[in-house]
Design a protein around this motif. Structure first.
Motif: not given
Length: 200
Positions: A141-153
């Motif tokens: 949605k507009p104003g929504g959030n995205l959380v990306l857990v970045l697994k670098t390996r």
């Protein structure tokens, strides 16, 4: 979010994965959940009862079950058959989890099952983690959030994790998301970072 004496908990039926119970609440272990680790580090958008969530990389439903305790509906996407069996059992016990067996790299395959969501949470150990996030941001949605857990390996074991993080931040911005915060999940999870993004 509910904290008891510095311990993050959630309110819901216990016994999902042998979790500890504290004063009638389920303990949300930051060493088992990267989302919990993010909250212990003071980062990220808090979960609310009116929220809908798209959870990518649901695995066996450990963290999904806690998210479901806090929110209205969780669309839980998992591709592997074995974890999906556990996820289905978790969903059976919680009526607000919608388990979806699908590939997170192909969001249009599960688009007919979706609605617009307040939060996209991604915990997928694949090289194309940023592109998965951007492709699934269509559900935000507009104003929504995205959380990306970045697994670098999982992206490149030969490169510096900070370099991979910087590259991911730039790619997310180029894809139209605002990167509000980045936090390494140390000491709970090594070489993992949470990128908290927003969509205007």
């Amino acid at each position: 979010m509910i904290w008891i004496e510095g311990v993050l908990v959630s309110e819901g039926a216990g016994g999902v994965y042998g979790e500890r119970i504290l004063q009638g609440y389920r303990v949300w272990d930051p060493y088992r959940s990267k989302l919990a680790a993010m909250y212990y580090l003071g980062a990220g958008p808090e979960l609310r009862p009116d929220q809908t969530v798209l959870y990518l990389g649901a695995a066996n439903g450990t963290t999904v079950s806690h998210v479901a305790d806090y929110t209205s509906v969780v669309y839980a996407v998992e591709y592997a058959p074995r974890p999906m069996q556990d996820l289905l059992e978790v969903a059976r016990r919680r009526k607000n989890i919608v388990p979806i067996m699908a590939d997170a790299t192909r969001p249009m395959e599960y688009a007919p099952l979706m609605e617009s969501v307040d939060l996209v949470y991604q915990d997928v150990a694949q090289p194309g983690q940023v592109s998965i996030a951007l492709n699934n941001a269509v559900f935000l949605k507009p104003g929504g959030n995205l959380v990306l857990v970045l697994k670098t390996r999982s992206i490149d074991v030969s490169r510096s994790p900070p370099d991979i993080l910087a590259e991911a931040e730039e790619a997310l911005r180029s894809g139209g998301l605002q990167v509000r915060q980045s936090v390494w999940l140390t000491p709970y999870h090594q070489d993992h970072a949470a990128l908290i993004c927003a969509r205007d």
